[in-house]
Design an enzyme around this catalytic site. Structure first.
Site, PDB file in Angstrom:
ATOM      1  N   ARG A 172       0.815  -1.216   0.000  1.00 34.45           N
ATOM      2  CA  ARG A 172       0.000   0.000   0.000  1.00 34.45           C
ATOM      3  C   ARG A 172       0.854   1.274   0.000  1.00 34.45           C
ATOM      4  NH1 ARG A 172      -2.272  -3.777  -0.962  1.00 34.45           N
ATOM      5  NH2 ARG A 172      -4.239  -4.590  -0.193  1.00 34.45           N
ATOM      6  N   SER A 249     -10.902   0.703   3.161  1.00 32.33           N
ATOM      7  CA  SER A 249     -10.199   0.315   4.384  1.00 32.33           C
ATOM      8  C   SER A 249      -9.476   1.529   4.955  1.00 32.33           C
ATOM      9  CB  SER A 249      -9.198  -0.801   4.092  1.00 32.33           C
ATOM     10  OG  SER A 249      -9.866  -1.960   3.652  1.00 32.33           O
ATOM     11  N   GLU A 355      -4.806   4.529   5.962  1.00 31.36           N
ATOM     12  CA  GLU A 355      -4.536   4.294   4.549  1.00 31.36           C
ATOM     13  C   GLU A 355      -4.870   5.513   3.687  1.00 31.36           C
ATOM     14  OE1 GLU A 355      -5.877   1.057   1.146  1.00 31.36           O
ATOM     15  OE2 GLU A 355      -5.559   0.401   3.196  1.00 31.36           O
TER      16      GLU A 355
END
Length: 363
Positions: A172, A249, A355
């Site tokens: 990520r 998320s 995130e």
């Protein structure tokens, strides 16, 4: 406004909430939409030359904007265009402009009988954001397929092409994340001809498809199964469903050293019992990846857990999604995020990291 925008519409005091999937965020002092890569380059170069604060806005799916908004210029990317080039040996290169809708591109690739992207179906946002975040789901990451990106380097003002290996792609993340030094103009992927998916790596997806991990299935079947799973978790956008009013998320799955994991396992044993297994996933030499959702739930936060005034809550279907239940402010969302982060840290000694990109705000 001094920024040269040859064909862009420029508006003042534009609320940004409507441009984010969370439906949160205050106004932009100025907002311009650009429809060509040339206009995007001109807009960014002009803002930089004038010393203006600049926010480049894609699909708003991985973005949390402060209630105060953004005091500078927001350039919204609305560029379009995609091209398929056959490279031989069953490989097709897909070149896509940054402003294309990601899921529409995935659907088009599957329609053309190309495998590789299908497990990334249903992810909201634009193509230009995918290498920045190294978007991933169901056992596939953009880094598995990425060839190169065209970038505007804001430090030099030059347009360059960077190979995937130059982008520092990790879980990520990439060298592009957390910095505004470059703007993605277009992206290239290497896909497989023949209509079959990439090997199915994710156990849950394999179960739904009725195959063993490592097998391939028709790309269309994999896409359908992924969309079914994502809908069940409230991860496919639906304006009528507040469970999808999220940034996806909110926390990444933490990656920690094996020594740290021994400490976490001890904390879990103290809290939940010595016979409770902690799910882990490989993350490289000496590292393990934990499940953020598992930690959140075991720290006492259940699906639907409310934040301030019930205006925000954990999704009723997935504890990793922090949702706007209507009438929320960004401050409400951040308060809920802090509550969850601090609760997991207090319970297990693990620090969860957000995130989404936070603009004008912080946890």
């Amino acid at each position: 406004m001094s920024t040269p925008l040859s064909s862009a519409e420029v508006r003042a005091s534009v609320p940004l909430a409507g441009f984010t999937t969370l439906r949160l965020g205050g106004p932009a002092a100025r907002l311009a939409s650009v429809t060509t890569a040339g206009d995007l380059v001109d807009a960014v170069r002009g803002a930089d030359a004038a010393g203006e604060s600049l926010l480049v806005l894609g699909g708003g799916s991985n973005l949390v904007i402060a209630d105060e908004g953004f005091a500078g210029t927001v350039v919204r990317i609305a560029t379009a265009g995609r091209r398929f080039d056959r490279l031989g040996d069953g490989v097709v290169q897909l070149t896509v402009e940054a402003g294309e809708d990601w899921d529409a591109v995935v659907a088009d690739a599957v329609h053309h009988g190309l495998g590789g992207l299908e497990c990334l179906s249903g992810i909201p946002g634009l193509v230009g954001a995918t290498p920045v975040q190294n978007v991933g789901a169901y056992g596939v990451e953009v880094s598995d397929l990425l060839v190169s990106v065209d970038l505007l380097d804001r430090r030099t003002g030059r347009v360059t092409t960077a190979a995937a290996a130059e982008l520092g792609l990790g879980y990520r993340t990439s060298v592009l994340k957390g910095t505004d030094s470059a703007v993605v103009l277009r992206v290239r992927f290497a896909l497989a001809d023949g209509g079959m998916s990439a090997p199915i790596r994710y156990a849950e997806l394999a179960r739904v498809l009725g195959v063993e991990p490592g097998e391939r299935v028709p790309a269309e079947a994999a896409r359908g199964a992924v969309l079914e799973l994502r809908r069940g978790k409230g991860m496919v956008l639906d304006p009528a469903d507040h469970d999808t009013w999220s940034a996806g998320s909110f926390f990444t799955n933490p990656v920690i050293g094996e020594d740290e994991f021994d400490v976490v396992r001890g904390r879990v044993a103290e809290r939940l019992g010595a016979d409770v297994p902690v799910p882990i996933y490989p993350a490289g030499d000496g590292l393990v990846k934990l499940s953020a959702a598992w930690l959140i739930e075991r720290a006492g936060f259940r699906r639907g857990h409310h934040g301030p005034g019930g205006r925000v809550a954990l999704s009723n279907r997935h504890t990793l999604a922090l949702t706007n239940r209507g009438g929320a402010r960004t401050a409400d969302l951040l308060a809920l995020a802090r509550e969850v982060r601090d609760g997991v840290r207090d319970a297990f000694g693990v620090e969860l990291s957000p995130e989404p990109v936070l603009v004008g705000c912080a946890l």
